[in-house]
Design an enzyme around this catalytic site. Structure first.
Site, PDB file in Angstrom:
ATOM      1  N   THR A   1       0.803  -1.224   0.000  1.00  0.00           N
ATOM      2  CA  THR A   1       0.000   0.000   0.000  1.00  0.00           C
ATOM      3  C   THR A   1       0.838   1.277   0.000  1.00  0.00           C
ATOM      4  O   THR A   1       0.484   2.261  -0.645  1.00  0.00           O
ATOM      5  CB  THR A   1      -0.894  -0.004   1.266  1.00  0.00           C
ATOM      6  OG1 THR A   1      -1.724  -1.150   1.194  1.00  0.00           O
ATOM      7  CG2 THR A   1      -1.756   1.232   1.359  1.00  0.00           C
TER       8      THR A   1
ATOM      9  N   SER B   1       1.889  -7.984  -0.787  1.00  0.00           N
ATOM     10  CA  SER B   1       2.628  -8.928   0.065  1.00  0.00           C
ATOM     11  C   SER B   1       1.946 -10.289   0.175  1.00  0.00           C
ATOM     12  O   SER B   1       2.567 -11.248   0.625  1.00  0.00           O
ATOM     13  CB  SER B   1       2.897  -8.329   1.445  1.00  0.00           C
ATOM     14  OG  SER B   1       1.765  -8.357   2.246  1.00  0.00           O
ATOM     15  N   SER B   2       0.699 -10.399  -0.266  1.00  0.00           N
ATOM     16  CA  SER B   2       0.070 -11.731  -0.296  1.00  0.00           C
ATOM     17  C   SER B   2       0.758 -12.630  -1.323  1.00  0.00           C
ATOM     18  O   SER B   2       0.617 -13.849  -1.271  1.00  0.00           O
ATOM     19  CB  SER B   2      -1.412 -11.625  -0.656  1.00  0.00           C
ATOM     20  OG  SER B   2      -2.052 -10.844   0.309  1.00  0.00           O
TER      21      SER B   2
ATOM     22  N   THR C   1       1.325 -21.337  20.606  1.00  0.00           N
ATOM     23  CA  THR C   1      -0.011 -20.950  21.069  1.00  0.00           C
ATOM     24  C   THR C   1      -0.721 -20.055  20.056  1.00  0.00           C
ATOM     25  O   THR C   1      -0.084 -19.262  19.356  1.00  0.00           O
ATOM     26  CB  THR C   1       0.050 -20.225  22.432  1.00  0.00           C
ATOM     27  OG1 THR C   1      -1.272 -19.761  22.751  1.00  0.00           O
ATOM     28  CG2 THR C   1       1.002 -19.051  22.437  1.00  0.00           C
TER      29      THR C   1
END
Ligand code: ASP
Length: 342
Positions: A15, A60-61, A277
């Protein structure tokens, strides 16, 4: 002669490098050669500032380990010539790229500061201008001729964080990243207040750039209702070498026999299972609850307080290095780049 400070800004996409197209109004990438037109303040830095623009630029995907290696290569190629590096990157997968780079760049003694923005530079209220200017300032900061932050980090909206400790947790707030298990490397207001006890110390060794990442690894996120069929077919994926198991709370998982059997037979097949986690802060503590004792007994490795992003990229890196299973488990239990607490 006083040597001039020099910073290389590498624009990968995202972006931050967008402006609204005059005709359609849609966001389109702007030509980075004209960055000074977008941010005239850049000319006020009294040091050398060069730009390297990816071609093609990437949302960035679309980042993947091959691109991380290309980025590591660019840094290696320019390492002697520059005092620091700023990487402009889409925020969506920035935590993965920063984690991956931290493993690829061994003996890093110069700053590699990732930043990006939630609003494009071409938008009036952009957060990109401040992010870029401060990231450059941090990358250039030295004390006694030594860089203040000689590590891969992320700067976003007044916080500097260790790259392999961050997670993107907010899709619209300017404060988009969290470092749940490590205090900030710096807090930025009127002053840049560095947390020097936390920042890694330079080791003055020669940079070693690793150029292999093995993608035979995967993440399995647990959820109540997860089915036996799904878990079994997951562990039957061809070529699967390691799994980051995103468990509940302090490392807990269903204690139903079918689930334990699936994990046990995966371990028996030689698949490494690293327990992390799902929480944004806190650590896996095997044995705290009954629901994690069994995992420990069957050979699941505790990821302690590592993020999923650092866990998956560390596995890609360790398998890329061609280590055997015992060595990988030993290295998973230690901190290589400050990614896990001791
Ligand atoms: N989709 C964009 C990207 O990650 C969002 C951003 O730049 O923050 O490339």
């Amino acid at each position: 002669m006083i040597e001039e400070t020099s910073i290389l800004v590498i624009y990968t996409g995202g972006t931050i490098g967008m402006i609204a197209d005059k005709k359609s109004g849609a966001l389109v990438p702007f030509n980075f050669d004209q960055i000074n037109k977008q941010i005239p303040e850049l000319s006020r830095f009294n040091f050398r500032l060069d730009f390297h623009c990816f071609d093609p630029i990437l949302d960035s995907s679309n980042m993947d380990p091959k691109v991380w290696i290309k980025l590591a290569h660019i840094i290696e190629y320019n390492y002697e010539e520059y005092d620091g590096f700023v990487v402009l990157h889409g925020s969506d997968t920035m935590a993965y790229t920063a984690s991956g780079l931290s493993f690829l760049l061994e003996n890093l003694n110069k700053p590699v500061v990732f930043t990006g923005s939630q609003l494009p530079l071409g938008v009036l209220r952009t957060d990109g201008r401040e992010n870029l200017i401060t990231a450059i300032e941090i990358a250039a900061d030295k004390e006694d001729d030594t860089p203040v932050v000689p590590e891969v980090c992320i700067y976003f909206e007044n916080r500097l964080m260790r790259g392999n400790r961050t997670t993107k947790y907010n899709a619209e707030n300017f404060n988009a990243f969290v470092s749940g298990n490590l205090p900030l490397l710096a807090d930025v207001g009127i002053y840049i207040k560095y947390n020097k006890n936390i920042i890694l110390k330079p080791n003055f060794k020669k940079l070693k750039v690793h150029k292999k990442m093995d993608t035979g690894v995967a993440i399995l996120k647990l959820f109540p209702g997860i089915s036996e069929e799904f878990v079994n077919s997951f562990f039957n994926i061809n070529g699967l070498k390691a799994v980051v198991l995103e468990s509940f709370g302090s490392g807990n998982a269903p204690s139903e026999p079918w689930f334990i059997n699936a994990i046990e037979s995966a371990c028996d097949k030689g698949i490494i299972i690293l327990n992390v986690t799902q929480c944004l802060a806190g650590a896996v503590e095997h044995g705290k609850y009954e629901t994690s004792i069994k995992l420990q007994e069957i050979g699941v490795v505790s990821g302690r307080d590592i993020t999923s992003e650092a866990a998956i990229t560390k596995l890609m890196y360790l398998f890329g290095e061609g280590h055997d299973k015992e060595t990988i488990i030993k290295l998973l239990n230690s901190s290589l780049r400050g990614e896990v607490s001791n």
